[in-house]
Design a protein around this motif. Structure first.
Motif, mmCIF file in Angstrom:
data_model
loop_
_atom_site.group_PDB
_atom_site.id
_atom_site.type_symbol
_atom_site.label_atom_id
_atom_site.label_comp_id
_atom_site.label_asym_id
_atom_site.label_seq_id
_atom_site.Cartn_x
_atom_site.Cartn_y
_atom_site.Cartn_z
ATOM 1 N N SER A 4 0.820 -1.215 0.000
ATOM 2 C CA SER A 4 0.000 0.000 0.000
ATOM 3 C C SER A 4 0.858 1.271 0.000
ATOM 4 O O SER A 4 0.336 2.368 0.167
ATOM 5 C CB SER A 4 -0.943 0.008 1.208
ATOM 6 N N LEU A 5 2.139 1.110 -0.230
ATOM 7 C CA LEU A 5 3.059 2.246 -0.138
ATOM 8 C C LEU A 5 2.992 3.181 -1.336
ATOM 9 O O LEU A 5 3.132 4.387 -1.199
ATOM 10 C CB LEU A 5 4.491 1.718 0.033
ATOM 11 N N TYR A 6 2.784 2.643 -2.526
ATOM 12 C CA TYR A 6 2.842 3.439 -3.747
ATOM 13 C C TYR A 6 1.584 3.280 -4.586
ATOM 14 O O TYR A 6 0.821 2.331 -4.423
ATOM 15 C CB TYR A 6 4.042 3.007 -4.612
ATOM 16 N N ASP A 7 1.427 4.194 -5.533
ATOM 17 C CA ASP A 7 0.434 4.048 -6.587
ATOM 18 C C ASP A 7 1.087 3.131 -7.613
ATOM 19 O O ASP A 7 1.941 3.556 -8.388
ATOM 20 C CB ASP A 7 0.125 5.414 -7.193
ATOM 21 N N TRP A 8 0.748 1.873 -7.606
ATOM 22 C CA TRP A 8 1.463 0.871 -8.389
ATOM 23 C C TRP A 8 1.313 1.052 -9.891
ATOM 24 O O TRP A 8 2.123 0.545 -10.664
ATOM 25 C CB TRP A 8 1.070 -0.533 -7.940
ATOM 26 N N ASP A 9 0.305 1.783 -10.338
ATOM 27 C CA ASP A 9 0.189 2.058 -11.771
ATOM 28 C C ASP A 9 1.331 2.955 -12.262
ATOM 29 O O ASP A 9 1.582 3.024 -13.457
ATOM 30 C CB ASP A 9 -1.152 2.728 -12.089
ATOM 31 N N GLY A 10 1.990 3.626 -11.326
ATOM 32 C CA GLY A 10 3.069 4.537 -11.686
ATOM 33 C C GLY A 10 4.458 3.996 -11.419
ATOM 34 O O GLY A 10 5.421 4.755 -11.375
ATOM 35 N N ILE A 11 4.605 2.695 -11.232
ATOM 36 C CA ILE A 11 5.916 2.129 -10.900
ATOM 37 C C ILE A 11 6.447 1.245 -12.029
ATOM 38 O O ILE A 11 7.451 1.555 -12.644
ATOM 39 C CB ILE A 11 5.831 1.301 -9.599
ATOM 40 N N SER A 12 5.801 0.141 -12.283
ATOM 41 C CA SER A 12 6.287 -0.764 -13.328
ATOM 42 C C SER A 12 5.685 -0.363 -14.677
ATOM 43 O O SER A 12 4.779 0.469 -14.748
ATOM 44 C CB SER A 12 5.934 -2.213 -12.991
ATOM 45 N N ILE A 13 6.214 -0.957 -15.748
ATOM 46 C CA ILE A 13 5.723 -0.666 -17.099
ATOM 47 C C ILE A 13 5.435 -1.996 -17.796
ATOM 48 O O ILE A 13 6.325 -2.831 -17.932
ATOM 49 C CB ILE A 13 6.762 0.123 -17.920
ATOM 50 N N ALA A 14 4.177 -2.161 -18.219
ATOM 51 C CA ALA A 14 3.809 -3.346 -18.996
ATOM 52 C C ALA A 14 3.575 -2.970 -20.450
ATOM 53 O O ALA A 14 3.756 -3.781 -21.344
ATOM 54 C CB ALA A 14 2.557 -3.987 -18.411
ATOM 55 N N ASP A 15 3.157 -1.721 -20.673
ATOM 56 C CA ASP A 15 2.806 -1.244 -22.005
ATOM 57 C C ASP A 15 3.220 0.229 -22.071
ATOM 58 O O ASP A 15 2.752 1.042 -21.267
ATOM 59 C CB ASP A 15 1.296 -1.406 -22.204
ATOM 60 N N PHE A 16 4.106 0.571 -22.996
ATOM 61 C CA PHE A 16 4.634 1.936 -23.054
ATOM 62 C C PHE A 16 3.573 2.976 -23.369
ATOM 63 O O PHE A 16 3.618 4.080 -22.829
ATOM 64 C CB PHE A 16 5.791 2.027 -24.048
ATOM 65 N N GLU A 17 2.618 2.661 -24.213
ATOM 66 C CA GLU A 17 1.567 3.634 -24.499
ATOM 67 C C GLU A 17 0.735 3.904 -23.248
ATOM 68 O O GLU A 17 0.419 5.057 -22.941
ATOM 69 C CB GLU A 17 0.685 3.151 -25.649
ATOM 70 N N LYS A 18 0.406 2.846 -22.517
ATOM 71 C CA LYS A 18 -0.373 3.029 -21.289
ATOM 72 C C LYS A 18 0.432 3.783 -20.236
ATOM 73 O O LYS A 18 -0.091 4.670 -19.553
ATOM 74 C CB LYS A 18 -0.827 1.675 -20.742
ATOM 75 N N SER A 19 1.714 3.438 -20.067
ATOM 76 C CA SER A 19 2.512 4.094 -19.029
ATOM 77 C C SER A 19 2.720 5.571 -19.351
ATOM 78 O O SER A 19 2.650 6.423 -18.463
ATOM 79 C CB SER A 19 3.858 3.385 -18.829
ATOM 80 N N LEU A 20 2.951 5.899 -20.613
ATOM 81 C CA LEU A 20 3.141 7.305 -20.982
ATOM 82 C C LEU A 20 1.841 8.088 -20.862
ATOM 83 O O LEU A 20 1.838 9.226 -20.364
ATOM 84 C CB LEU A 20 3.720 7.410 -22.393
ATOM 85 N N ASN A 21 0.734 7.497 -21.273
ATOM 86 C CA ASN A 21 -0.561 8.168 -21.097
ATOM 87 C C ASN A 21 -0.860 8.393 -19.616
ATOM 88 O O ASN A 21 -1.339 9.453 -19.222
ATOM 89 C CB ASN A 21 -1.685 7.352 -21.754
#
Length: 197
Positions: free
Chosen positions: A138-155
């Motif tokens: 629960s420490l981080y917003d996990w959507d902003g840590i790893s990258i599975a898809d570059f388009e999704k992570s950049l968006n």
């Protein structure tokens, strides 16, 4: 007060915060923040950003006074280097940079074969619990840590920056993909507010 106070703006005789801000803004002409990964293979990303926009200077030259003290720079791009080039780590710096320099553009750069593509939120949480006996789920917003898809992570990162109260509404925000092999940048996201007449 520590022995280092003489090296602070606030420790100078006649210090005034608004005046110090004017001095900093006039001596360091930053217009663009380039957020990218600390991976050494991505080290040329700031130069690639400067080249991509064409009106930017990086790394620039230092400006010296009569006593050869470093008092400024000609660089207009400031690198902001964080794990995975993820925006969550950059939000505070964007706010501070706007206050000091009046930035015009923020560029998020994610790069090929980034270490952030090698793990998942679940995987890092489980490994951390196993190896360090601490629950970080629960420490981080996990959507902003790893990258599975570059388009999704950049968006995601461009949206995170745009929706932050510490981001000025007038700045341009871009999400770019950097190929570490070719050095090529590909624009994936562009969030440019309409100019008010």
């Amino acid at each position: 007060m520590s022995n280092f106070v003489e090296f602070t703006f606030r420790g100078q005789p006649g210090y005034s915060e608004p005046t110090a801000r004017e001095v900093i803004t006039s001596s360091i002409p930053v217009r663009t923040i380039a957020i990218y990964c600390f991976d050494p293979r991505a080290a040329d990303a700031a130069q690639a950003v400067a080249d991509y926009f064409g009106d930017e200077v990086y790394p620039g030259d230092l400006v010296l006074d009569e006593a050869d003290r470093k008092i400024g720079s000609t660089a207009t791009v400031f690198p902001l280097i964080v794990g995975g080039g993820r925006a969550a780590d950059a939000l505070r710096s964007i706010t501070v940079s706007q206050h000091l320099f009046g930035i015009e553009r923020v560029v998020v750069v994610h790069h090929s074969f980034c270490g952030a593509t090698s793990f998942t939120a679940e995987g890092i949480s489980a490994a951390w619990k196993h190896e360090h006996h601490t629950d970080i789920s629960s420490l981080y917003d996990w959507d902003g840590i790893s990258i599975a898809d570059f388009e999704k992570s950049l968006n995601y990162d461009v949206s995170l920056i745009r929706n932050s109260p510490g981001t000025p509404k007038h700045i341009e925000i871009y999400g770019l993909f950097y190929d570490i092999g070719s050095g090529e940048l590909t624009e994936v996201v562009r969030d440019v507010p309409a100019k008010v007449a």
